[in-house]
Design an enzyme around this catalytic site. Structure first.
Site, PDB file in Angstrom:
ATOM      1  N   HIS A  70       0.860  -1.182   0.000  1.00 45.28           N
ATOM      2  CA  HIS A  70       0.000   0.000   0.000  1.00 45.28           C
ATOM      3  C   HIS A  70       0.898   1.235   0.000  1.00 45.28           C
ATOM      4  O   HIS A  70       2.066   1.181   0.403  1.00 45.28           O
ATOM      5  CB  HIS A  70      -0.893   0.017   1.240  1.00 45.28           C
ATOM      6  CG  HIS A  70      -1.953  -1.040   1.224  1.00 45.28           C
ATOM      7  ND1 HIS A  70      -3.089  -0.950   1.996  1.00 45.28           N
ATOM      8  CD2 HIS A  70      -2.063  -2.206   0.538  1.00 45.28           C
ATOM      9  CE1 HIS A  70      -3.850  -2.014   1.792  1.00 45.28           C
ATOM     10  NE2 HIS A  70      -3.249  -2.791   0.909  1.00 45.28           N
ATOM     11  N   GLU A  72       1.182   3.896   1.856  1.00 35.88           N
ATOM     12  CA  GLU A  72       1.801   4.281   3.116  1.00 35.88           C
ATOM     13  C   GLU A  72       2.928   3.330   3.502  1.00 35.88           C
ATOM     14  O   GLU A  72       3.975   3.767   3.979  1.00 35.88           O
ATOM     15  CB  GLU A  72       0.751   4.318   4.252  1.00 35.88           C
ATOM     16  CG  GLU A  72      -0.344   5.337   4.046  1.00 35.88           C
ATOM     17  CD  GLU A  72      -1.557   4.796   3.291  1.00 35.88           C
ATOM     18  OE1 GLU A  72      -2.623   5.425   3.406  1.00 35.88           O
ATOM     19  OE2 GLU A  72      -1.448   3.764   2.591  1.00 35.88           O
ATOM     20  N   CYS A 100      -5.822   2.443   5.711  1.00 39.40           N
ATOM     21  CA  CYS A 100      -6.531   1.209   6.063  1.00 39.40           C
ATOM     22  C   CYS A 100      -5.983   0.707   7.403  1.00 39.40           C
ATOM     23  O   CYS A 100      -4.988   1.235   7.909  1.00 39.40           O
ATOM     24  CB  CYS A 100      -6.337   0.171   4.960  1.00 39.40           C
ATOM     25  SG  CYS A 100      -4.682  -0.570   4.955  1.00 39.40           S
ATOM     26  N   CYS A 103      -2.173  -0.151   7.223  1.00 38.38           N
ATOM     27  CA  CYS A 103      -1.323   1.036   7.095  1.00 38.38           C
ATOM     28  C   CYS A 103      -1.327   1.856   8.373  1.00 38.38           C
ATOM     29  O   CYS A 103      -0.280   2.358   8.793  1.00 38.38           O
ATOM     30  CB  CYS A 103      -1.768   1.875   5.908  1.00 38.38           C
ATOM     31  SG  CYS A 103      -1.477   1.044   4.327  1.00 38.38           S
TER      32      CYS A 103
END
Length: 173
Positions: A70, A72, A100, A103
């Protein structure tokens, strides 16, 4: 400590952001847009400290065949590599979307002091990036979760914990 939220939508209260904040956020948004054409998802993140850009990342889940890639997390990995440390204390992440659960956890573990985001998790859910099932799963007892969890061989595994606990020259994190 009282948390201030916008009563209308439950989001943190809007405040005036600096021009620097806006520039870093625009970088994250630009990454999220460009990443779509590069085969990734519509997410971008940048990490800054003291007004300096440290690192950036975009969602590379599909191109890298990595469900943890992801934006991040990619930005955290890049920042740690750049700074040669696992501790990102004093850093701010600017991300194109509310993090999310994975993250968010990674940002806490990295020691990030501030998270700024543009799109919300509800915005993400509206385009089929819905993480609500994870929040739902975390509220359940282990035996009720969709991924079956089994606990065994604790005594054998405790050897590693005893060894770590006794180690005098460990790097705490």
């Amino acid at each position: 400590m009282e948390c201030k939220t916008d009563k209308q939508n439950g989001l943190p209260e809007i405040k005036d952001f600096s021009e620097e904040d806006r520039q870093f956020m625009q970088m994250a948004i630009d990454l999220s847009i460009a990443n779509i054409d590069e085969g990734g998802g519509p997410f971008g993140a940048v990490i800054a400290r003291g007004g300096q850009l440290i690192a950036a990342g975009a969602n590379r889940v599909v191109p890298n065949n990595d469900p943890t890639a992801h934006a991040e997390v990619v930005a955290i990995r890049n920042a740690c590599k750049e700074l040669k440390t696992f501790d990102l204390s004093g850093c701010t992440v600017y991300t194109s979307c509310e993090p999310c659960p994975m993250c968010l956890s990674a940002l806490y573990w990295a020691g990030i002091k501030r998270i700024c985001y543009a799109n919300t998790k509800r915005d993400a859910a509206a385009i089929d990036f819905d993480d609500s099932f994870i929040y739902d799963q975390l509220r359940l007892d282990y035996d009720c979760r969709s991924i079956h969890c089994e606990h065994f061989m604790r005594d054998e595994a405790m050897a590693a914990f005893r060894k770590w606990d006794a180690k005098v020259d460990k790097d705490e994190y």
